[in-house]
Write a protein that holds these residues in place. Structure first.
Motif, PDB file in Angstrom:
ATOM      1  N   ASP A 164       7.096 -29.221 -12.403  1.00 24.73           N
ATOM      2  CA  ASP A 164       7.626 -30.420 -11.737  1.00 24.73           C
ATOM      3  C   ASP A 164       6.518 -31.261 -11.125  1.00 24.73           C
ATOM      4  OD1 ASP A 164      10.114 -29.557 -12.384  1.00 24.73           O
ATOM      5  OD2 ASP A 164      10.816 -29.254 -10.331  1.00 24.73           O
ATOM      6  N   ASP A 165       5.543 -30.598 -10.512  1.00 27.96           N
ATOM      7  CA  ASP A 165       4.440 -31.321  -9.882  1.00 27.96           C
ATOM      8  C   ASP A 165       3.649 -32.108 -10.925  1.00 27.96           C
ATOM      9  OD1 ASP A 165       5.273 -30.185  -7.548  1.00 27.96           O
ATOM     10  OD2 ASP A 165       3.527 -28.902  -7.262  1.00 27.96           O
ATOM     11  N   VAL A 166       3.365 -31.476 -12.066  1.00 27.66           N
ATOM     12  CA  VAL A 166       2.615 -32.158 -13.125  1.00 27.66           C
ATOM     13  C   VAL A 166       3.407 -33.360 -13.645  1.00 27.66           C
ATOM     14  CG1 VAL A 166       1.623 -31.925 -15.439  1.00 27.66           C
ATOM     15  CG2 VAL A 166       1.375 -30.064 -13.788  1.00 27.66           C
ATOM     16  N   ILE A 167       4.708 -33.181 -13.866  1.00 30.65           N
ATOM     17  CA  ILE A 167       5.559 -34.271 -14.361  1.00 30.65           C
ATOM     18  C   ILE A 167       5.591 -35.423 -13.353  1.00 30.65           C
ATOM     19  CG2 ILE A 167       7.939 -34.930 -14.927  1.00 30.65           C
ATOM     20  CD1 ILE A 167       8.272 -32.021 -16.038  1.00 30.65           C
ATOM     21  N   CYS A 168       5.829 -35.101 -12.082  1.00 32.10           N
ATOM     22  CA  CYS A 168       5.928 -36.144 -11.048  1.00 32.10           C
ATOM     23  C   CYS A 168       4.584 -36.820 -10.792  1.00 32.10           C
ATOM     24  CB  CYS A 168       6.490 -35.551  -9.756  1.00 32.10           C
ATOM     25  SG  CYS A 168       8.224 -35.113  -9.891  1.00 32.10           S
ATOM     26  N   ASN A 169       3.499 -36.043 -10.778  1.00 39.21           N
ATOM     27  CA  ASN A 169       2.174 -36.633 -10.583  1.00 39.21           C
ATOM     28  C   ASN A 169       1.829 -37.592 -11.716  1.00 39.21           C
ATOM     29  OD1 ASN A 169       0.706 -33.555  -9.262  1.00 39.21           O
ATOM     30  ND2 ASN A 169       1.911 -35.110  -8.243  1.00 39.21           N
ATOM     31  N   THR A 170       2.122 -37.183 -12.948  1.00 41.52           N
ATOM     32  CA  THR A 170       1.846 -38.043 -14.104  1.00 41.52           C
ATOM     33  C   THR A 170       2.716 -39.298 -14.062  1.00 41.52           C
ATOM     34  OG1 THR A 170       1.293 -36.066 -15.390  1.00 41.52           O
ATOM     35  CG2 THR A 170       1.675 -38.088 -16.622  1.00 41.52           C
ATOM     36  N   LEU A 171       3.968 -39.149 -13.656  1.00 40.29           N
ATOM     37  CA  LEU A 171       4.858 -40.303 -13.504  1.00 40.29           C
ATOM     38  C   LEU A 171       4.322 -41.262 -12.438  1.00 40.29           C
ATOM     39  CD1 LEU A 171       7.486 -41.795 -14.175  1.00 40.29           C
ATOM     40  CD2 LEU A 171       8.633 -40.330 -12.497  1.00 40.29           C
ATOM     41  N   GLY A 172       3.843 -40.727 -11.324  1.00 43.91           N
ATOM     42  CA  GLY A 172       3.266 -41.564 -10.268  1.00 43.91           C
ATOM     43  C   GLY A 172       2.062 -42.338 -10.768  1.00 43.91           C
ATOM     44  N   CYS A 173       1.216 -41.673 -11.527  1.00 44.13           N
ATOM     45  CA  CYS A 173       0.051 -42.343 -12.115  1.00 44.13           C
ATOM     46  C   CYS A 173       0.507 -43.441 -13.080  1.00 44.13           C
ATOM     47  CB  CYS A 173      -0.826 -41.312 -12.816  1.00 44.13           C
ATOM     48  SG  CYS A 173      -2.325 -41.998 -13.530  1.00 44.13           S
ATOM     49  N   ALA A 174       1.498 -43.128 -13.913  1.00 46.15           N
ATOM     50  CA  ALA A 174       2.003 -44.114 -14.882  1.00 46.15           C
ATOM     51  C   ALA A 174       2.613 -45.321 -14.183  1.00 46.15           C
ATOM     52  CB  ALA A 174       3.029 -43.460 -15.805  1.00 46.15           C
ATOM     53  N   LEU A 175       3.323 -45.097 -13.070  1.00 48.79           N
ATOM     54  CA  LEU A 175       3.897 -46.226 -12.321  1.00 48.79           C
ATOM     55  C   LEU A 175       2.796 -47.121 -11.751  1.00 48.79           C
ATOM     56  CD1 LEU A 175       6.853 -44.494 -10.445  1.00 48.79           C
ATOM     57  CD2 LEU A 175       6.996 -46.177 -12.296  1.00 48.79           C
ATOM     58  N   GLY A 176       1.708 -46.511 -11.297  1.00 47.48           N
ATOM     59  CA  GLY A 176       0.574 -47.297 -10.813  1.00 47.48           C
ATOM     60  C   GLY A 176      -0.075 -48.088 -11.930  1.00 47.48           C
ATOM     61  N   VAL A 177      -0.249 -47.469 -13.084  1.00 48.35           N
ATOM     62  CA  VAL A 177      -0.845 -48.137 -14.247  1.00 48.35           C
ATOM     63  C   VAL A 177       0.039 -49.294 -14.706  1.00 48.35           C
ATOM     64  CG1 VAL A 177      -1.527 -47.819 -16.673  1.00 48.35           C
ATOM     65  CG2 VAL A 177      -2.152 -46.098 -14.970  1.00 48.35           C
ATOM     66  N   LEU A 178       1.328 -49.193 -14.429  1.00 49.11           N
ATOM     67  CA  LEU A 178       2.267 -50.259 -14.787  1.00 49.11           C
ATOM     68  C   LEU A 178       1.831 -51.615 -14.218  1.00 49.11           C
ATOM     69  CD1 LEU A 178       5.021 -51.008 -16.092  1.00 49.11           C
ATOM     70  CD2 LEU A 178       6.061 -50.510 -13.876  1.00 49.11           C
ATOM     71  N   ALA A 179       1.241 -51.627 -13.032  1.00 42.75           N
ATOM     72  CA  ALA A 179       0.754 -52.877 -12.447  1.00 42.75           C
ATOM     73  C   ALA A 179      -0.302 -53.512 -13.349  1.00 42.75           C
ATOM     74  CB  ALA A 179       0.177 -52.629 -11.054  1.00 42.75           C
ATOM     75  N   TYR A 180      -1.182 -52.688 -13.898  1.00 44.34           N
ATOM     76  CA  TYR A 180      -2.222 -53.183 -14.794  1.00 44.34           C
ATOM     77  C   TYR A 180      -1.612 -53.712 -16.091  1.00 44.34           C
ATOM     78  CZ  TYR A 180      -6.739 -53.326 -17.175  1.00 44.34           C
ATOM     79  OH  TYR A 180      -7.862 -53.738 -17.834  1.00 44.34           O
ATOM     80  N   VAL A 181      -0.608 -53.011 -16.614  1.00 43.73           N
ATOM     81  CA  VAL A 181       0.074 -53.438 -17.841  1.00 43.73           C
ATOM     82  C   VAL A 181       0.746 -54.792 -17.633  1.00 43.73           C
ATOM     83  CG1 VAL A 181       1.958 -52.885 -19.444  1.00 43.73           C
ATOM     84  CG2 VAL A 181       0.416 -51.076 -18.675  1.00 43.73           C
ATOM     85  N   VAL A 182       1.434 -54.961 -16.505  1.00 48.16           N
ATOM     86  CA  VAL A 182       2.103 -56.235 -16.205  1.00 48.16           C
ATOM     87  C   VAL A 182       1.070 -57.356 -16.081  1.00 48.16           C
ATOM     88  CG1 VAL A 182       3.502 -57.476 -14.505  1.00 48.16           C
ATOM     89  CG2 VAL A 182       4.129 -55.148 -15.170  1.00 48.16           C
ATOM     90  N   GLN A 183      -0.068 -57.078 -15.412  1.00 53.76           N
ATOM     91  CA  GLN A 183      -1.137 -58.089 -15.300  1.00 53.76           C
ATOM     92  C   GLN A 183      -1.604 -58.505 -16.689  1.00 53.76           C
ATOM     93  OE1 GLN A 183      -4.509 -56.599 -13.185  1.00 53.76           O
ATOM     94  NE2 GLN A 183      -3.251 -55.790 -11.535  1.00 53.76           N
ATOM     95  N   TRP A 184      -1.856 -57.514 -17.523  1.00 54.71           N
ATOM     96  CA  TRP A 184      -2.349 -57.760 -18.872  1.00 54.71           C
ATOM     97  C   TRP A 184      -1.361 -58.605 -19.660  1.00 54.71           C
ATOM     98  CZ3 TRP A 184      -0.983 -54.434 -23.396  1.00 54.71           C
ATOM     99  CH2 TRP A 184      -1.723 -54.783 -24.539  1.00 54.71           C
TER     100      TRP A 184
END
Length: 194
Positions: A164-184
């Protein structure tokens, strides 16, 4: 006192208060930060000096977020029995008797959210031609860091290693990266309008 020592003192003082906030406030803070990163990333992109400063700020914040992740997951924990939970989303099955189950999952997502917001600016320094590959590399780095932390927690017996920790941590990272994707995407739309 150097910058990092001051930041450590601030984190020690306020991190407990953050974890005690109501979940709707925590989600509001995440959405606010996501919007700030999108707006600043787009606004500074065409201004070379400002973007360079924004990039340096993000690289420093990425290092700080990594130190914070290590502090929260590895440092200062007492040695206990080795515990391992490989069943995905096991925490969700404990909701009926564990009042903190949802908070635990959300806080694991939030722990890696700042890393996800800032790591694309570190990865920009690597000569990769496609932004899609850059974003995948960012999310993969969050996954690898999470797996490494969970493995160390299990090996040294300093925490419960959970899928669960690995899944949630990776999801948190992906949500942060989403800001970069939207900018792009936003920059791509604006440049096609010209």
């Amino acid at each position: 006192m150097i910058f990092w020592e001051k930041m450590y003192i601030i984190v020690e003082k306020y991190i407990g208060k953050f974890y005690a906030l109501p979940l709707n406030s925590v989600l509001g803070i995440m959405v606010f930060l996501l919007m700030i990163w999108i707006v600043f990333g787009v606004a500074f992109r065409n201004r070379r000096k400002m973007y360079k400063g924004w990039k340096i700020f993000n690289i420093m914040l990425c290092i700080f977020s990594l130190l914070l992740i290590i502090k929260m997951t590895l440092w200062g924990r007492s040695v206990r029995n080795k515990e391992l939970e490989l069943y995905p989303f096991y925490t969700l099955t404990t909701i009926s008797y564990n009042m903190e189950a949802i908070r635990t999952l959300l806080m694991n997502i939030i722990l890696f959210f700042p890393f996800g917001l800032t790591v694309p600016y570190v990865v920009e320094t690597i000569p990769i031609k496609r932004n899609k590959c850059r974003c995948i590399l960012c999310i993969l780095s969050g996954f690898i860091i999470s797996v490494t932390i969970e493995s160390l927690q299990y090996y040294f017996g300093i925490g419960r290693a959970e899928t669960d920790d690995v899944i949630c941590n990776t999801l948190g990272c992906a949500l942060g990266v989403l800001a970069y994707v939207v900018q792009w995407k936003w920059r791509k739309v604006k440049s096609s309008e010209r």
